[in-house]
Design a protein around this motif. Sequence first.
Motif, PDB file in Angstrom:
ATOM      1  N   SER A 112      -9.050  -4.786   1.807  1.00 62.00           N
ATOM      2  CA  SER A 112     -10.048  -4.374   0.576  1.00 62.00           C
ATOM      3  C   SER A 112     -11.448  -5.252   0.403  1.00 62.00           C
ATOM      4  CB  SER A 112      -9.169  -4.611  -0.616  1.00 62.00           C
ATOM      5  OG  SER A 112      -8.147  -3.766  -0.755  1.00 62.00           O
ATOM      6  N   LEU A 113     -11.252  -6.415   0.728  1.00 62.88           N
ATOM      7  CA  LEU A 113     -12.422  -7.054   0.604  1.00 62.88           C
ATOM      8  C   LEU A 113     -13.421  -7.172   1.967  1.00 62.88           C
ATOM      9  CD1 LEU A 113     -11.245 -10.702  -0.476  1.00 62.88           C
ATOM     10  CD2 LEU A 113     -12.714  -9.283  -1.537  1.00 62.88           C
ATOM     11  N   LEU A 114     -12.587  -7.031   3.089  1.00 60.90           N
ATOM     12  CA  LEU A 114     -13.399  -6.511   4.193  1.00 60.90           C
ATOM     13  C   LEU A 114     -14.388  -5.159   4.080  1.00 60.90           C
ATOM     14  CD1 LEU A 114     -10.989  -7.677   6.931  1.00 60.90           C
ATOM     15  CD2 LEU A 114     -13.386  -8.930   6.287  1.00 60.90           C
ATOM     16  N   LEU A 115     -13.470  -4.254   3.468  1.00 63.40           N
ATOM     17  CA  LEU A 115     -14.113  -2.929   3.303  1.00 63.40           C
ATOM     18  C   LEU A 115     -15.307  -2.939   2.229  1.00 63.40           C
ATOM     19  CD1 LEU A 115     -13.705   0.135   4.189  1.00 63.40           C
ATOM     20  CD2 LEU A 115     -12.190   0.419   2.253  1.00 63.40           C
ATOM     21  N   GLU A 116     -14.785  -3.443   0.953  1.00 66.48           N
ATOM     22  CA  GLU A 116     -15.659  -3.462  -0.171  1.00 66.48           C
ATOM     23  C   GLU A 116     -17.038  -4.455  -0.087  1.00 66.48           C
ATOM     24  OE1 GLU A 116     -12.905  -3.880  -3.290  1.00 66.48           O
ATOM     25  OE2 GLU A 116     -11.794  -2.335  -2.579  1.00 66.48           O
ATOM     26  N   ARG A 117     -16.758  -5.593   0.520  1.00 66.26           N
ATOM     27  CA  ARG A 117     -17.805  -6.615   0.300  1.00 66.26           C
ATOM     28  C   ARG A 117     -18.508  -6.715   1.906  1.00 66.26           C
ATOM     29  NH1 ARG A 117     -15.976 -10.496  -3.581  1.00 66.26           N
ATOM     30  NH2 ARG A 117     -15.043  -9.011  -5.307  1.00 66.26           N
ATOM     31  N   ARG A 118     -17.885  -6.382   2.819  1.00 63.43           N
ATOM     32  CA  ARG A 118     -18.530  -6.471   4.133  1.00 63.43           C
ATOM     33  C   ARG A 118     -18.867  -5.287   4.787  1.00 63.43           C
ATOM     34  NH1 ARG A 118     -15.465 -11.130   7.746  1.00 63.43           N
ATOM     35  NH2 ARG A 118     -16.193 -13.051   6.680  1.00 63.43           N
ATOM     36  N   GLY A 119     -18.080  -3.890   4.467  1.00 58.98           N
ATOM     37  CA  GLY A 119     -18.226  -2.978   5.093  1.00 58.98           C
ATOM     38  C   GLY A 119     -17.754  -2.832   6.336  1.00 58.98           C
ATOM     39  N   ASP A 120     -16.816  -3.557   6.545  1.00 61.94           N
ATOM     40  CA  ASP A 120     -15.905  -3.720   8.012  1.00 61.94           C
ATOM     41  C   ASP A 120     -14.717  -2.955   8.041  1.00 61.94           C
ATOM     42  OD1 ASP A 120     -15.046  -4.319  10.340  1.00 61.94           O
ATOM     43  OD2 ASP A 120     -14.438  -6.508   9.755  1.00 61.94           O
ATOM     44  N   THR A 121     -15.303  -1.455   8.475  1.00 63.80           N
ATOM     45  CA  THR A 121     -14.149  -0.500   8.425  1.00 63.80           C
ATOM     46  C   THR A 121     -13.157  -0.882   9.606  1.00 63.80           C
ATOM     47  OG1 THR A 121     -15.546   0.881   9.819  1.00 63.80           O
ATOM     48  CG2 THR A 121     -15.666   1.123   7.385  1.00 63.80           C
ATOM     49  N   ASP A 122     -13.478  -1.307  10.673  1.00 61.70           N
ATOM     50  CA  ASP A 122     -12.626  -1.548  11.750  1.00 61.70           C
ATOM     51  C   ASP A 122     -11.544  -2.624  11.115  1.00 61.70           C
ATOM     52  OD1 ASP A 122     -13.750   0.319  13.374  1.00 61.70           O
ATOM     53  OD2 ASP A 122     -14.924  -0.973  14.175  1.00 61.70           O
ATOM     54  N   GLY A 123     -12.152  -3.848  10.620  1.00 64.55           N
ATOM     55  CA  GLY A 123     -11.228  -4.976  10.165  1.00 64.55           C
ATOM     56  C   GLY A 123     -10.378  -4.349   9.000  1.00 64.55           C
ATOM     57  N   ALA A 124     -11.012  -3.884   8.290  1.00 59.01           N
ATOM     58  CA  ALA A 124     -10.145  -3.227   7.018  1.00 59.01           C
ATOM     59  C   ALA A 124      -8.833  -2.229   7.769  1.00 59.01           C
ATOM     60  CB  ALA A 124     -11.013  -2.373   6.159  1.00 59.01           C
ATOM     61  N   ARG A 125      -9.200  -1.481   8.345  1.00 63.99           N
ATOM     62  CA  ARG A 125      -8.183  -0.417   9.213  1.00 63.99           C
ATOM     63  C   ARG A 125      -7.052  -1.250   9.733  1.00 63.99           C
ATOM     64  NH1 ARG A 125      -8.765   5.491  11.568  1.00 63.99           N
ATOM     65  NH2 ARG A 125      -6.521   5.730  12.311  1.00 63.99           N
ATOM     66  N   LYS A 126      -7.537  -2.404  10.497  1.00 66.17           N
ATOM     67  CA  LYS A 126      -6.754  -3.110  11.195  1.00 66.17           C
ATOM     68  C   LYS A 126      -5.567  -3.787  10.127  1.00 66.17           C
ATOM     69  CE  LYS A 126      -6.282  -7.789  13.155  1.00 66.17           C
ATOM     70  NZ  LYS A 126      -7.057  -9.259  13.485  1.00 66.17           N
ATOM     71  N   TRP A 127      -6.081  -4.559   9.037  1.00 65.83           N
ATOM     72  CA  TRP A 127      -5.291  -5.011   8.115  1.00 65.83           C
ATOM     73  C   TRP A 127      -4.454  -4.272   7.053  1.00 65.83           C
ATOM     74  CZ3 TRP A 127      -3.807  -9.850   9.260  1.00 65.83           C
ATOM     75  CH2 TRP A 127      -4.335 -10.450   9.726  1.00 65.83           C
ATOM     76  N   PHE A 128      -5.071  -3.082   6.886  1.00 65.40           N
ATOM     77  CA  PHE A 128      -4.252  -1.760   6.043  1.00 65.40           C
ATOM     78  C   PHE A 128      -3.310  -1.435   6.971  1.00 65.40           C
ATOM     79  CE2 PHE A 128      -8.209  -0.934   3.259  1.00 65.40           C
ATOM     80  CZ  PHE A 128      -7.462  -1.378   2.235  1.00 65.40           C
ATOM     81  N   GLU A 129      -3.302  -1.305   8.259  1.00 63.57           N
ATOM     82  CA  GLU A 129      -2.260  -0.913   9.250  1.00 63.57           C
ATOM     83  C   GLU A 129      -1.105  -1.795   9.246  1.00 63.57           C
ATOM     84  OE1 GLU A 129      -3.986  -0.070  13.046  1.00 63.57           O
ATOM     85  OE2 GLU A 129      -4.661   2.225  12.188  1.00 63.57           O
ATOM     86  N   ARG A 130      -1.638  -3.167   9.246  1.00 63.72           N
ATOM     87  CA  ARG A 130      -0.315  -4.206   9.372  1.00 63.72           C
ATOM     88  C   ARG A 130       0.475  -4.068   8.137  1.00 63.72           C
ATOM     89  NH1 ARG A 130      -1.846 -10.256  11.833  1.00 63.72           N
ATOM     90  NH2 ARG A 130      -2.550  -8.827  13.369  1.00 63.72           N
ATOM     91  N   ALA A 131      -0.356  -4.104   7.039  1.00 62.40           N
ATOM     92  CA  ALA A 131       0.484  -4.135   5.567  1.00 62.40           C
ATOM     93  C   ALA A 131       1.037  -2.761   5.496  1.00 62.40           C
ATOM     94  CB  ALA A 131      -0.720  -4.304   4.559  1.00 62.40           C
ATOM     95  N   ALA A 132       0.651  -1.776   5.828  1.00 63.79           N
ATOM     96  CA  ALA A 132       1.355  -0.491   5.656  1.00 63.79           C
ATOM     97  C   ALA A 132       2.565  -0.598   6.719  1.00 63.79           C
ATOM     98  CB  ALA A 132       0.507   0.746   6.177  1.00 63.79           C
ATOM     99  N   GLU A 133       2.600  -0.954   7.833  1.00 63.59           N
ATOM    100  CA  GLU A 133       3.554  -1.110   8.654  1.00 63.59           C
ATOM    101  C   GLU A 133       4.911  -2.164   8.051  1.00 63.59           C
ATOM    102  OE1 GLU A 133       4.499   0.796  11.108  1.00 63.59           O
ATOM    103  OE2 GLU A 133       2.474   1.398  12.174  1.00 63.59           O
TER     104      GLU A 133
END
Length: 481
Positions: A112-133
């Motif tokens: 969430s921080l990577l997406l909302e504060r940095r706009g880092d969609t690739d990094g956000a997707r990586k960590w969302f995927e890890r948490a979702a898995e």
Amino acid sequence: MTLVGATEATAWPGIPVPRTPEPLDPAEANLVDRARDGDRDAAHRLGRLCAERDDRLGARHWWERAARAGNVDSAFNLGLWHRTHGTTEEAIGWFELAAGTGDADAATNLASLLLERRGDTDGARKWFERAAEDGSRHAARRLALLCEDQGDGMGARRWHFRAAVDGDLRSAHDLGFLGYAAGDEAEALHWWEYAARGGHAEAAYHMALLLHAARDEKGAEAFYRLAVRADHPGAAFRLGDMALCRGDLPTARACFERAAKTGRPDARRMAGLVCARMDDKAAAAHWYGRAAADDPEAAFRFGLLLVAEHNDLKGGRHWFRRAAERGHHGAMVELRTLLPLLGASPEAEGCLLDPAPPYWSRPAEPGQAARAELAVAAARRRGDPAAEPEDLVEILGTWDLVTGDLATGALTPGDVPDEAGPADTVGRLARASGLHRAAIEHLGLVRATLLRPGTAPWPTPAEVEHVLGTARDLRRRLGLR
């Protein structure tokens, strides 16, 4: 994850307590000694005690000791601490440390921080995927929405599905819309029913709209009632409309008045209409008056009521003018009749000399109204701009009006031979009206998209405005209103 180790009554970030700590009791003194000797669990517990006393610097101090010694919960709490205090980079660093050990909540917060504060969609997707898995329902939903933003439809469905089967009714509702927009109404019904039976009012309402569009009035009414229990104003309005069609005026009045109290101008107008039919003129005037400023049809009917019941010609003139300024034909006719009685000339009224685009005052066919609402809801679901439902209803209604008159022979095509045969509706309308064939084709294509989702993207507000102009020009040239 909430603040790790904190009690329900924790002061940070909850209820404040005095900053001055109580004198150390033996147990706490023992924790301090152990923490100073390198006991990471003792340091974590001391951080918790400081947080409960609202000693934020103390909490940070002991959690840092514990986190650097390998306590994952302290690393997570430090991420929360820095996020709360606006030190984003430090928060990211501590969340990343905790997430690297497999902590799903830390991974979700990091993404969430990577997406909302940095706009880092690739990094956000990586960590969302890890948490979702790792089983985080919240991360699965956030990942699904991110996939939608990136145009990854398959990914969006996969992760919405993961969240929905884990109990997230919002993702079930979204799956219904993804199915509807793709033209898979069976999928839409499945997920909306799943969410509706779990208590999601919007899902119940959209389920009812789709059933209504499919002419399953019994099923639609059941889900409208389910949505009404959660005070959904649209559902109360639709139930009122169904009761009115059955001639059940008391039920229609109760439903329209319930919807009207939420501020819907169309519900106020319909409440006024039903009250007038029930010969309750005072209540009709009340509801028409409350709707008249925003609803041309209500302004027109309020003007009629003032003139007929109270001989209030000036009041009638005011509301006829308000409706005429919005293109209401009936109001223009009444205003032309009324002005000489007041010693005024129609030539002095700008709304009569330069009329606005015609107001669509025909009653909406229930299926068309349902399709229009669904199209608007589908477009707006992710914050995209969308047209107003009444504009889409006018587009649908115009097509039915002009093609119906064409079928009955009410329209007379030009002298050009009908080479394409009777099936060439667009060609016949073009010859009868003089409009360019491409403009009428565009009108037909937008109509088809509204009635058969999945055949094309939803029309944008600019496209709707353009097609609406075509619809009005077509009616004008054919002498229809």
